[in-house]
Every structure is written in C-alpha cells, then in structure tokens.
Design a protein around this motif. Structure first.
Motif, PDB file in Angstrom:
ATOM      1  N   ALA A  55       0.834  -1.199   0.000  1.00  0.00           N
ATOM      2  CA  ALA A  55       0.000   0.000   0.000  1.00  0.00           C
ATOM      3  C   ALA A  55       0.868   1.248   0.000  1.00  0.00           C
ATOM      4  CB  ALA A  55      -0.908   0.002   1.224  1.00  0.00           C
ATOM      5  N   GLY A  56       0.429   2.277  -0.725  1.00  0.00           N
ATOM      6  CA  GLY A  56       1.126   3.546  -0.730  1.00  0.00           C
ATOM      7  C   GLY A  56       1.009   4.245   0.609  1.00  0.00           C
ATOM      8  N   ALA A  57       1.848   5.248   0.802  1.00  0.00           N
ATOM      9  CA  ALA A  57       1.867   5.984   2.065  1.00  0.00           C
ATOM     10  C   ALA A  57       0.481   6.546   2.375  1.00  0.00           C
ATOM     11  CB  ALA A  57       2.898   7.099   1.999  1.00  0.00           C
ATOM     12  N   GLY A  58       0.006   6.287   3.585  1.00  0.00           N
ATOM     13  CA  GLY A  58      -1.285   6.813   4.014  1.00  0.00           C
ATOM     14  C   GLY A  58      -2.472   5.958   3.655  1.00  0.00           C
ATOM     15  N   ASP A  59      -2.266   4.938   2.798  1.00  0.00           N
ATOM     16  CA  ASP A  59      -3.370   4.075   2.407  1.00  0.00           C
ATOM     17  C   ASP A  59      -3.491   2.895   3.373  1.00  0.00           C
ATOM     18  OD1 ASP A  59      -3.958   5.624   0.233  1.00  0.00           O
ATOM     19  OD2 ASP A  59      -2.916   4.373  -1.228  1.00  0.00           O
ATOM     20  N   ASP A  60      -4.707   2.501   3.650  1.00  0.00           N
ATOM     21  CA  ASP A  60      -4.982   1.294   4.427  1.00  0.00           C
ATOM     22  C   ASP A  60      -5.720   0.352   3.484  1.00  0.00           C
ATOM     23  OD1 ASP A  60      -5.638  -0.689   6.216  1.00  0.00           O
ATOM     24  OD2 ASP A  60      -7.160   0.479   7.268  1.00  0.00           O
ATOM     25  N   LEU A  61      -4.967  -0.434   2.728  1.00  0.00           N
ATOM     26  CA  LEU A  61      -5.558  -1.275   1.699  1.00  0.00           C
ATOM     27  C   LEU A  61      -5.876  -2.656   2.243  1.00  0.00           C
ATOM     28  CD1 LEU A  61      -3.393  -0.413  -1.457  1.00  0.00           C
ATOM     29  CD2 LEU A  61      -5.430   0.728  -0.550  1.00  0.00           C
ATOM     30  N   ALA A  62      -7.022  -3.160   1.853  1.00  0.00           N
ATOM     31  CA  ALA A  62      -7.446  -4.497   2.253  1.00  0.00           C
ATOM     32  C   ALA A  62      -8.082  -5.178   1.055  1.00  0.00           C
ATOM     33  CB  ALA A  62      -8.438  -4.422   3.415  1.00  0.00           C
ATOM     34  N   VAL A  63      -8.013  -6.504   1.051  1.00  0.00           N
ATOM     35  CA  VAL A  63      -8.689  -7.314   0.033  1.00  0.00           C
ATOM     36  C   VAL A  63      -9.969  -7.837   0.674  1.00  0.00           C
ATOM     37  CG1 VAL A  63      -8.538  -9.311  -1.472  1.00  0.00           C
ATOM     38  CG2 VAL A  63      -6.498  -7.916  -1.035  1.00  0.00           C
ATOM     39  N   ILE A  64     -11.109  -7.393   0.142  1.00  0.00           N
ATOM     40  CA  ILE A  64     -12.396  -7.619   0.782  1.00  0.00           C
ATOM     41  C   ILE A  64     -13.284  -8.505  -0.087  1.00  0.00           C
ATOM     42  CG2 ILE A  64     -14.503  -6.493   1.616  1.00  0.00           C
ATOM     43  CD1 ILE A  64     -12.110  -5.872   3.355  1.00  0.00           C
ATOM     44  N   ASP A  65     -13.968  -9.443   0.554  1.00  0.00           N
ATOM     45  CA  ASP A  65     -14.993 -10.220  -0.135  1.00  0.00           C
ATOM     46  C   ASP A  65     -16.208  -9.302  -0.280  1.00  0.00           C
ATOM     47  OD1 ASP A  65     -17.191 -11.816  -0.775  1.00  0.00           O
ATOM     48  OD2 ASP A  65     -16.392 -13.556   0.285  1.00  0.00           O
ATOM     49  N   PRO A  66     -16.564  -8.905  -1.512  1.00  0.00           N
ATOM     50  CA  PRO A  66     -17.653  -7.934  -1.669  1.00  0.00           C
ATOM     51  C   PRO A  66     -19.011  -8.469  -1.228  1.00  0.00           C
ATOM     52  CG  PRO A  66     -16.941  -8.784  -3.807  1.00  0.00           C
ATOM     53  CD  PRO A  66     -15.964  -9.298  -2.797  1.00  0.00           C
TER      54      PRO A  66
ATOM     55  N   THR B 149     -19.552 -10.545   1.498  1.00  0.00           N
ATOM     56  CA  THR B 149     -19.658 -10.589   2.962  1.00  0.00           C
ATOM     57  C   THR B 149     -19.147  -9.327   3.631  1.00  0.00           C
ATOM     58  OG1 THR B 149     -17.470 -11.585   3.256  1.00  0.00           O
ATOM     59  CG2 THR B 149     -19.318 -13.079   2.841  1.00  0.00           C
ATOM     60  N   GLY B 150     -18.302  -8.537   2.915  1.00  0.00           N
ATOM     61  CA  GLY B 150     -17.696  -7.359   3.515  1.00  0.00           C
ATOM     62  C   GLY B 150     -16.541  -7.679   4.433  1.00  0.00           C
ATOM     63  N   ARG B 151     -16.141  -8.945   4.495  1.00  0.00           N
ATOM     64  CA  ARG B 151     -15.032  -9.340   5.367  1.00  0.00           C
ATOM     65  C   ARG B 151     -13.732  -9.410   4.584  1.00  0.00           C
ATOM     66  NH1 ARG B 151     -19.093 -12.956   7.414  1.00  0.00           N
ATOM     67  NH2 ARG B 151     -18.240 -14.655   6.154  1.00  0.00           N
ATOM     68  N   GLU B 152     -12.628  -9.217   5.316  1.00  0.00           N
ATOM     69  CA  GLU B 152     -11.316  -9.271   4.681  1.00  0.00           C
ATOM     70  C   GLU B 152     -10.989 -10.706   4.292  1.00  0.00           C
ATOM     71  OE1 GLU B 152      -6.815  -7.473   5.299  1.00  0.00           O
ATOM     72  OE2 GLU B 152      -8.375  -7.178   6.822  1.00  0.00           O
ATOM     73  N   CYS B 153     -10.440 -10.861   3.102  1.00  0.00           N
ATOM     74  CA  CYS B 153     -10.091 -12.186   2.609  1.00  0.00           C
ATOM     75  C   CYS B 153      -8.823 -12.686   3.306  1.00  0.00           C
ATOM     76  CB  CYS B 153      -9.847 -12.152   1.100  1.00  0.00           C
ATOM     77  SG  CYS B 153     -11.295 -11.699   0.118  1.00  0.00           S
ATOM     78  N   PRO B 154      -8.712 -13.989   3.512  1.00  0.00           N
ATOM     79  CA  PRO B 154      -7.488 -14.526   4.114  1.00  0.00           C
ATOM     80  C   PRO B 154      -6.307 -14.373   3.176  1.00  0.00           C
ATOM     81  CG  PRO B 154      -8.912 -16.302   3.362  1.00  0.00           C
ATOM     82  CD  PRO B 154      -9.702 -15.042   3.224  1.00  0.00           C
ATOM     83  N   ALA B 155      -5.118 -14.452   3.734  1.00  0.00           N
ATOM     84  CA  ALA B 155      -3.900 -14.337   2.939  1.00  0.00           C
ATOM     85  C   ALA B 155      -3.800 -15.494   1.956  1.00  0.00           C
ATOM     86  CB  ALA B 155      -2.677 -14.304   3.849  1.00  0.00           C
TER      87      ALA B 155
ATOM     88  N   GLU C  33     -11.952  -7.856  -3.754  1.00  0.00           N
ATOM     89  CA  GLU C  33     -11.817  -6.505  -4.299  1.00  0.00           C
ATOM     90  C   GLU C  33     -10.883  -5.677  -3.416  1.00  0.00           C
ATOM     91  OE1 GLU C  33     -14.536  -2.692  -5.793  1.00  0.00           O
ATOM     92  OE2 GLU C  33     -15.485  -4.612  -5.249  1.00  0.00           O
ATOM     93  N   LEU C  34      -9.982  -4.933  -4.056  1.00  0.00           N
ATOM     94  CA  LEU C  34      -9.076  -4.068  -3.310  1.00  0.00           C
ATOM     95  C   LEU C  34      -9.839  -2.836  -2.831  1.00  0.00           C
ATOM     96  CD1 LEU C  34      -6.043  -3.742  -2.493  1.00  0.00           C
ATOM     97  CD2 LEU C  34      -5.835  -2.220  -4.476  1.00  0.00           C
TER      98      LEU C  34
ATOM     99  N   ASP D 250     -11.192  -3.515  -8.629  1.00  0.00           N
ATOM    100  CA  ASP D 250     -10.149  -4.426  -9.098  1.00  0.00           C
ATOM    101  C   ASP D 250      -9.959  -5.577  -8.123  1.00  0.00           C
ATOM    102  OD1 ASP D 250      -9.383  -3.072 -11.487  1.00  0.00           O
ATOM    103  OD2 ASP D 250      -8.360  -1.568 -10.272  1.00  0.00           O
ATOM    104  N   LEU D 251      -9.664  -6.735  -8.678  1.00  0.00           N
ATOM    105  CA  LEU D 251      -9.426  -7.926  -7.887  1.00  0.00           C
ATOM    106  C   LEU D 251      -7.948  -8.047  -7.528  1.00  0.00           C
ATOM    107  CD1 LEU D 251     -11.583 -10.499  -9.880  1.00  0.00           C
ATOM    108  CD2 LEU D 251     -12.207  -9.347  -7.744  1.00  0.00           C
ATOM    109  N   PHE D 252      -7.682  -8.411  -6.287  1.00  0.00           N
ATOM    110  CA  PHE D 252      -6.313  -8.596  -5.808  1.00  0.00           C
ATOM    111  C   PHE D 252      -6.296  -9.795  -4.853  1.00  0.00           C
ATOM    112  CE2 PHE D 252      -5.472  -4.442  -7.411  1.00  0.00           C
ATOM    113  CZ  PHE D 252      -4.098  -4.263  -7.421  1.00  0.00           C
ATOM    114  N   PHE D 253      -5.098 -10.270  -4.546  1.00  0.00           N
ATOM    115  CA  PHE D 253      -4.895 -11.125  -3.381  1.00  0.00           C
ATOM    116  C   PHE D 253      -3.611 -10.682  -2.704  1.00  0.00           C
ATOM    117  CE2 PHE D 253      -3.329 -13.450  -7.087  1.00  0.00           C
ATOM    118  CZ  PHE D 253      -2.066 -13.897  -6.715  1.00  0.00           C
ATOM    119  N   ARG D 254      -3.471 -11.020  -1.426  1.00  0.00           N
ATOM    120  CA  ARG D 254      -2.362 -10.545  -0.612  1.00  0.00           C
ATOM    121  C   ARG D 254      -1.648 -11.749  -0.006  1.00  0.00           C
ATOM    122  NH1 ARG D 254      -2.105  -5.704   2.784  1.00  0.00           N
ATOM    123  NH2 ARG D 254      -4.320  -5.366   2.404  1.00  0.00           N
ATOM    124  N   ASP D 255      -0.308 -11.718  -0.050  1.00  0.00           N
ATOM    125  CA  ASP D 255       0.434 -12.821   0.561  1.00  0.00           C
ATOM    126  C   ASP D 255       0.614 -12.562   2.068  1.00  0.00           C
ATOM    127  OD1 ASP D 255       2.639 -11.124   0.960  1.00  0.00           O
ATOM    128  OD2 ASP D 255       3.743 -11.886  -0.759  1.00  0.00           O
TER     129      ASP D 255
END
Length: 566
Positions: free
Chosen positions: A338-349, A351-357, A375-376, A407-412
């Motif tokens: 994430a860029g400076a100041g951003d709080d980025l999360a990968v969310i299941d649209p 359920t609204g919950r954060e996706c697992p790594a 979705e990012l 946009d779709l993303f996943f996070r390690d």
C-alpha cells in the motif's frame, strides 16, 4: 553524463507553478516529429510555457461568462495537447480529454457531459464531429489559418497574465474519462494539487533529472500519459517527446531519434513491442525504464531480456483512490505494498469481510484463490475527488466510507499485493471463483502466444466456463497437442483453470488505450467468425457447426437466447 540530483526542493503545489517556472528556461522542453521528413523539432521549456500562456489568455477571452471553465481536447499526441494542458493550468481551467475512438452520440455525450464550451481539435478529427448536435460549443481547429489568427494577439502573453479562476491546489485541472467496461465512461476529477504531488512522487521514485527524455506514446487523453509521463518530466525539468499515436514498429526508431530514457505503457503495448521482429540493435538505445500496468511478469522478463530495459508495474487509477507502490523485496508477480497513508485491504464484496492471505504450494501455485481473491479497498484516507456530475458512480466507489477500486487482488502473508483483474473479470467455474488475470499470466508463458485474454462464457448448466482468446506470434499456428502439453507442465495452473474454449485471433481487439476489449470478446463468446477449439476428453478439437449446434441446444431455448445476446 546524467545529473546526480533532481530539482525537487521547494516543489510547487500546483501545475500552474510548474508551467510558470519554465519561463526563461531555454533547455529542451518538447520534442516532436521525429518521423517527419525534416527530423525532430525541439522546443525549449520557455517556448512551451509561452505557448501555454498564449492559449490561457485566449481561453479567458473565449469562455462565455458564467460557463464552467472546461475545455475539451480532441487531439492526437501533437504539441497542442500539452500546450492546452499548460493553458488550463495557468488559467485555472480544466481539460476534458476526449477519446477519438468514440463515435456519434457517444462522442457528443462526452463533450456535453463535461460542460465544455470550447473544443480544441485538428483537421484529421473533424469528420468525427460532422452531424453532431453540440449546442453552445465553439470548435477551434488547430493547424489552420483561422486558429493562428485567433492566437496572434496573445503572442506576448506571460504565465499568470490571464485567468478564468485563480489557480490553486484545489482547482480542477483534468476531467478524464475512465475506461470502464460497462455503461457510459465516468469523468474523474483531478485537481492541480493532487496532480503536482503525483508528478513529484514519480519523479523522486524514478530519479528523473533534466538529462532524461520522457517518450509519450500512450494517448494524452488518458490519465497514464499525463500523470505518469508528462507530469514527472515537468516536475524534474526533463523534456518530453511525442508520438502522435502508438506504433510498435516505430518505437525503437523514435526512442533513438529522441534519446528517450523513459516511457509509459498500458495494456497490451508491451506485447505488441515483443511481437515485432527482433533486430541486432534491439539494445542500442538510451532507455532505462518503462512504467505501466498489465504487462505481466512473463512479458516484463522477455522485454528486459530482449531490450535490456526494466519494466516497473504500478497500480494507481486516474481517480486517485488507492495506489500500490513497489518497494525493495517485492516478490516476482507482486505489485508492492500500500502507498503511504493508504490502508488497503482485500475484501470479499459479498460478505464485507477481509479475505485470508494467499497460500502457495512449493511450485508457486495459488491454492486458495476462491477465498483469497477479493476486491481491493482503501479503508484509509482517499485522494478520490469524485466524478463530474455522477453522484451514483461516486456513491458506488465510496460505499460504507471506503474506496472500492473495482479491481481484484490477493495478498500474501507478508502483505504484498497481487493484481488479479477487474471485478467483472471474475469467473465462477464448478462453484470455484477464478480471476482472469491469474490464468492469463500462466497462458502468456506459451512461446507461441503474442497476446492472451481470458474471460467467462456460460456453462450449459450453471456458472461459467473458461475461454481464452490467443493472438499468436508471427509464423506460429495453434498446435492442440503442444498446447495441451504446455498446460500440463504449468505447476500453478489450477485444475479448473484450463480453457475449455480457445479462440485464435489475428490480432487482439483493444480499446484506444491498448487495453483488451473484453466486452467485445465476452459478447461474441464462442459464436464468432474466428477458429474456436474446445476441450474434449480426447484433447482440443475444432468447434465445428455440428458441435456448436449441439452446444447451443444444451442451453435450452432461454439459455441459448441469453448466450447469443451476451
């Protein structure tokens, strides 16, 4: 020799200040016409500032009282485009970039929706405007005697001498249409302050100096060319070199003629460059860096090997709602953090919950894409400044107080982010969610492929099936046995990812910004004029008329109608 330090101290807060500080600077500022009979023309930074000041003064006189300070620009990458960008900045006005591939009512809609009372175009685009109802819009045609006569009284204008509204960090400068795949394009608002900050950030990140030359071959009506190419050069005092329209065959000749050191790309531009015939002098140039999106790890590696140029993939929409920055230690295939100041999360649209790594196996295959891809979303501060006269689109982007990128993303597990496509590029195969970009990255490794696009076609019973459109390298043909063997050898190709249908194209359909025209591909499906192969227990076989008839019959009457009207 490159200058060791770039002039970032005391960075201006507005683009107007960046334009004004070119005054009196006689170093090169703009190069164009390298493919012409007399070779490249070079204008100083002072002359470009003077040209912008003259147009700012003209704009101030031509805009009707009370009109929105918006000027539409329907131009190829000619010098007039950056002149008018500079003019709008100096005048406190905004440029609406008009896409010349739009036609008829859609083109008129873009011009009128952005409240342009002035439209700047050129003779080559005048046929696009014939018959359009553009009430209250004055059209200026560059390169004509009438246009030169209009400008003549303002030849002595200086930056800051004429304004529509006093320019400040919050002043609108761009109304740039996003290249969405559905509905009418949305005009993203970009302020002078945000754009100046973005230019300085990129100039610092890439150590841009006055010794660089930024080659602009992507269209200036799109945010990539302005934000990632023109602005960092402007901030660092580097000249820009213009190509009227992108040409893969002329790319290296231009780069050498201009002494270009940096370029940006979008979509399939890198694939087009790789598809050109290799030359012994492919590395004989001054390029040091390419910056853009959607090249993919495979093509980036091929580009570096062939041309000796590093490609840096970035992520950041024209809207400014979220950005991903490459940092030291970014793994192959990832875009960064994430860029400076951003709080980025990968969310299941749903359920609204954060996706697992993401979980990878020893061979690098994503094992839990169904749950890890989402979705990012930016849950922190957002630089999104809205869409012009489109509150519904704004609300969709900023629902629940978060910025949803689309946009779709996943996070390690270490927090590095991987791009997985647009939200409408998601496929659901046998109840498993797949991302088109993940499959595309695998198929791009096949040596016969020049370009690839993956998209969903409906399954006969429920959900989707995977279809891939392949544009092959010159001289290559589709070998079903070789393709099957290739798929079997890919360690990260999941069991549901192998394409059921393969369409072979002469060239990939693309938009004006070199992005794959997925809407057209999805709409055609497998009922298209190109050769289509389908996977059977015995391997890939041509989809003949009898196969197609049987396939369509399997959908039933309503299913077939839905399929044919996608």
């Amino acid at each position: 020799m490159r200058t060791t330090t770039a002039p970032h101290a005391g960075a201006p807060d507005t683009v107007a200040e960046l334009i004004a500080r070119q005054w009196g600077d006689h170093r090169p500022g703009l190069k164009h016409g390298a493919d012409g009979p007399t070779g490249a023309t070079v204008l100083s930074r002072h002359r470009t500032a003077a040209a912008s000041a003259a147009r700012a003064a003209l704009l101030a006189d031509l805009l009707p009282p009370g009109a929105e300070p918006h000027v539409g620009v329907l131009l190829d990458n000619t010098p007039e485009f950056p002149f008018w960008l500079g003019a709008a900045a100096l005048a406190g006005a905004a440029v609406a970039g008009i896409n010349p591939t739009r036609r008829g009512p859609e083109l008129a809609r873009d011009i009128l929706h952005t409240d342009c009372r002035i439209l700047v175009t050129e003779p080559v685009h005048l046929p696009l405007l014939r018959g359009l109802d553009l009430p209250g819009v004055r059209i200026l045609v560059t390169g004509t005697e009438e246009y030169e006569a209009l400008l003549a009284p303002y030849a002595a204008a200086k930056p800051g001498g004429a304004t529509v509204r006093p320019p400040g960090p919050g002043s609108r400068l761009l109304l740039y249409f996003t290249s969405g795949s559905t509905g009418a394009p949305k005009a993203a608002i970009c302020s002078q302050g945000r754009l100046a900050a973005a230019g300085h950030s990129l100039a610092r990140s890439f150590s841009v100096t006055p010794d660089d030359v930024h080659y602009i071959c992507m269209p200036l009506f799109h945010g990539n060319a302005v934000i990632a190419d023109w602005l960092p050069a402007l901030c660092a005092g580097a000249p820009v070199a213009l190509r009227r329209r992108f040409s893969a065959s002329a790319f290296l000749d231009d780069v050498r003629a201009y002494g270009a050191t940096y370029f940006t790309y979008v979509g399939r531009a890198v694939q087009y460059l790789l598809a050109t015939e290799p030359r012994p002098d492919d590395r004989a140039h001054a390029l040091r860096l390419g910056f853009g999106t959607e090249a993919g790890a495979v093509d980036a590696a091929r580009f570096a090997e062939r041309f000796g140029v590093r490609l840096v993939e970035g992520y950041g929409a024209t809207e400014g709602g979220a950005s991903v920055q490459r940092v030291p230690g970014t793994p192959p295939g990832a875009l960064g953090r994430a860029g400076a100041g951003d709080d980025l999360a990968v969310i299941d649209p749903e359920t609204g919950r954060e996706c697992p790594a993401a979980v990878f196996d020893a061979r690098g295959r994503l094992l839990n894409g169904d749950e890890a891809i989402g979705e990012l979303v930016n849950r922190g501060r957002s630089l999104f400044e809205g869409y012009w006269r489109n509150p519904d689109a704004e609300a969709a982007r900023t629902r629940d107080g978060w910025y949803w990128t689309g946009d779709l993303f996943f996070r390690d597990p270490e927090g590095f982010l991987y791009f997985a496509g647009r939200t409408d590029d998601r496929l659901r195969v046998d109840s498993e969610n797949l991302a088109a970009a993940v499959i595309e990255n695998v198929l791009a490794r096949w040596e016969a492929v020049a370009a690839v696009a993956v998209y969903a076609v409906p399954d006969e019973v429920a959900g989707d099936q995977v279809m891939a459109a392949l544009a092959l390298r010159e001289g290559a043909s589709f070998d079903p046995e070789a393709f099957t063997a290739f798929l079997a050898a890919q360690p990260d190709l999941g069991t549901k990812m192998a394409p059921r249908y393969v369409r072979i194209l002469d060239a990939m359909p693309v938009t004006a910004t070199n992005k794959v025209h997925r809407v057209a591909l999805r709409r055609a499906g497998f009922t298209c004029p190109d050769p289509v192969w389908h996977r059977t227990p015995a391997g890939y076989r041509p989809l003949g008329p009898e196969d197609l008839a049987a396939l369509l019959a399997a959908y039933g009457a309503q299913g077939r109608q839905n399929l044919l009207t996608r």
